[in-house]
Design an enzyme around this catalytic site. Structure first.
Site, PDB file in Angstrom:
ATOM      1  N   HIS A  91       0.832  -1.216   0.000  1.00  0.00           N
ATOM      2  CA  HIS A  91       0.000   0.000   0.000  1.00  0.00           C
ATOM      3  C   HIS A  91       0.860   1.257   0.000  1.00  0.00           C
ATOM      4  O   HIS A  91       1.900   1.309   0.669  1.00  0.00           O
ATOM      5  CB  HIS A  91      -1.002  -0.006   1.159  1.00  0.00           C
ATOM      6  N   ASP A  93      -0.172   4.376   1.014  1.00  0.00           N
ATOM      7  CA  ASP A  93      -0.483   5.365   2.056  1.00  0.00           C
ATOM      8  C   ASP A  93       0.292   5.094   3.338  1.00  0.00           C
ATOM      9  O   ASP A  93       0.730   3.974   3.595  1.00  0.00           O
ATOM     10  CB  ASP A  93      -1.984   5.338   2.367  1.00  0.00           C
ATOM     11  N   ASP A 154       6.337   1.285   6.498  1.00  0.00           N
ATOM     12  CA  ASP A 154       4.978   0.754   6.386  1.00  0.00           C
ATOM     13  C   ASP A 154       4.211   1.659   5.427  1.00  0.00           C
ATOM     14  O   ASP A 154       3.684   2.673   5.848  1.00  0.00           O
ATOM     15  CB  ASP A 154       4.328   0.712   7.772  1.00  0.00           C
ATOM     16  N   GLU A 188      -4.921   1.790   2.981  1.00  0.00           N
ATOM     17  CA  GLU A 188      -4.887   0.588   3.824  1.00  0.00           C
ATOM     18  C   GLU A 188      -4.967   0.964   5.293  1.00  0.00           C
ATOM     19  O   GLU A 188      -5.635   0.308   6.087  1.00  0.00           O
ATOM     20  CB  GLU A 188      -3.610  -0.208   3.546  1.00  0.00           C
ATOM     21  N   GLU A 189      -4.295   2.035   5.668  1.00  0.00           N
ATOM     22  CA  GLU A 189      -4.182   2.399   7.085  1.00  0.00           C
ATOM     23  C   GLU A 189      -5.503   2.890   7.670  1.00  0.00           C
ATOM     24  O   GLU A 189      -5.644   2.984   8.889  1.00  0.00           O
ATOM     25  CB  GLU A 189      -3.104   3.476   7.281  1.00  0.00           C
ATOM     26  N   ASP A 211       3.608  -6.526   3.745  1.00  0.00           N
ATOM     27  CA  ASP A 211       3.179  -5.512   4.708  1.00  0.00           C
ATOM     28  C   ASP A 211       3.413  -5.998   6.132  1.00  0.00           C
ATOM     29  O   ASP A 211       2.804  -5.506   7.073  1.00  0.00           O
ATOM     30  CB  ASP A 211       1.692  -5.188   4.473  1.00  0.00           C
ATOM     31  N   HIS A 394       4.226   3.117  12.660  1.00  0.00           N
ATOM     32  CA  HIS A 394       3.333   4.173  13.161  1.00  0.00           C
ATOM     33  C   HIS A 394       3.990   4.957  14.297  1.00  0.00           C
ATOM     34  O   HIS A 394       3.338   5.330  15.271  1.00  0.00           O
ATOM     35  CB  HIS A 394       1.978   3.597  13.625  1.00  0.00           C
TER      36      HIS A 394
HETATM   37 ZN   LIG Z   1       0.959  -1.448   6.358  1.00  0.00          ZN
END
Ligand SMILES: [Zn+2]
Length: 424
Positions: A91, A93, A154, A188-189, A211, A394
């Site tokens: 992904h 994003d 990520d 995705e997030e 991922d 994150h």
């Molecule tokens: Zn991810």
């Protein structure tokens, strides 16, 4: 400086330079998503990277690269032999929770093992004493942000690994490979990565999301997830004349939250395969209050039990205060992908074999979350999650090992070879 850590295989070493170069470029494109935005993608800037990837895929020779439905990058690398079509998914994003603009990646080459103080914010320290995975990476080339943003491994590590692997395969036609379909999704997030994903147009027989995280991991199990909204209708009256008449929904909502288990069955007291219920939002006034819960478990039957418990606790509100009215609304979010993947054991075997051929000891893992693969698996495309080498997702202390990212790229190349040995 420490002696530079070796690569997991000669192929990983060959791919490392390209993986790193791409990774450093991709993380500098701001693709931060946003919560509670109806538009798709939730932020237009995600497509800045998607469009660039379409161009780069075409340059590699994947001439059909396109933005499939306006937002998912789709592209094909034809196989050299008749074999199942292998999907590779990542992904573009990054999480809305942490700033993703102005990422300035730093490569700590042959990292010597001392705590890394990030120069943009000296409060941000990667201390190997607190980060066991980092402690085992002495000598690795460790990539971080400057501490003012996330890094974006990520999932730009996953994208860089897929791009480097596909680029290698495209310029090495003598190497046997299965046909490959690539997808780079948006949002995705915010839980919408698989929304509207066109499985027919994608046309893969099996797929893998890139991922995951730690070296060698293959995630084959996710949570099953549901959300529950409890709306409590009270009766608001001016407090001056409220005696015997006011039914305060705020107090009833508080009682409900207090009745939820704390010692177990909550995210802050569980780990591994233990499920939970989690009140994550409360809003309202004396007339009406809303409590939003999520419930999670790897076992569907247990998830149903958790929901039944919440329903019972909600009903108790009415029992204690018959003048109140309580509405309960349940939504299923996604299912544990394990049963869908077990129907097709070759998907797991092939990945474990590819990880081994990349020179890494594979390990099966479970995630206490969901993946796009969970949604796709439930829709009939078995899609476990492969490691990328990124860590501390994150967070502004996110980091990634170049050696581990190279091992992930090598795993993808090997995977194309493993599937080429299997007849369609
Ligand atoms: Zn991810």
């Amino acid at each position: 400086m420490a002696p530079r850590a070796p690569f997991s295989s000669p192929l990983a070493e060959e791919l490392a330079g390209d993986v790193l170069e791409r990774f450093l470029r991709y993380v500098q494109v701001d693709t931060q998503g946003a919560f509670r935005v109806a538009a798709r993608p939730s932020t237009e800037k995600q497509l800045d990277l998607s469009r660039r990837l379409v161009e780069e895929l075409r340059e590699i020779g994947l001439t059909d690269a396109e933005l499939n439905d306006g937002h998912s990058v789709f592209a094909t690398l034809p196989g050299t032999t008749e074999a199942p079509v292998v999907g590779l998914i990542a992904h573009v994003d990054t999480t809305p929770d942490v700033n993703g603009a102005g990422v300035a990646p730093i490569v700590h080459g042959s990292w010597g093992g001392k705590a890394i103080v990030l120069p943009g914010d000296s409060r941000q320290v990667l201390d190997p004493a607190e980060l066991p995975a980092l402690a085992t990476r002495v000598g690795h080339d460790v990539v971080t942000s400057d501490g003012t943003t996330l890094l974006g491994a990520d999932d730009k590590a996953g994208i860089a690994e897929i791009m480097a692997a596909v680029s290698f395969l495209a310029r090495t036609p003598g190497r046997k490979r299965a046909p490959i379909r690539i997808a780079f999704t948006v949002d995705e997030e915010v839980g919408r990565g698989a929304e509207g994903f066109d499985l027919d147009a994608f046309g893969a027989d099996v797929a893998y999301t890139l991922d995951g995280s730690d070296l060698g991991e293959l995630e084959v199990e996710t949570f099953s997830a549901a959300s529950m909204r409890v709306t409590i209708h009270g009766s608001s009256v001016h407090p001056g004349v409220a005696k015997g008449r006011l039914v305060n929904a705020v107090k009833l909502a508080s009682d409900l939250v207090l009745s939820v288990p704390r010692d177990g069955l909550s995210p802050e007291t569980t780990e591994g395969r233990e499920g939970y219920v989690h009140p994550h939002r409360i809003s309202g006034n004396a007339e009406e209050a809303v409590v939003d819960f999520i419930a999670r478990d790897h076992d569907d039957a247990l998830l149903e039990q958790h929901l039944a418990l919440l329903r019972e606790l909600a009903e108790q509100v009415e029992v204690r205060e018959p003048r109140a009215k309580v509405d309960v609304e349940v939504r299923q979010s996604y299912r544990n992908m394990r049963p869908f993947i077990e129907e097709n054991p070759r998907v797991v075997e092939a990945a474990l074999e590819a990880i081994r051929r990349a020179g890494v000891e594979p390990k099966l893992a479970i995630t206490r979350g969901g993946t796009d693969g969970a949604v796709l698996s439930a829709q009939g495309l078995p899609t476990p999650n492969l490691f990328t080498g990124g860590q501390e997702y994150h967070s502004v202390r996110e980091w990634a090992s170049v050696q581990d990212m190279a091992a992930a790229a090598a795993t993808i190349v090997e995977l194309a070879g493993v599937w080429a040995e299997s007849t369609a």
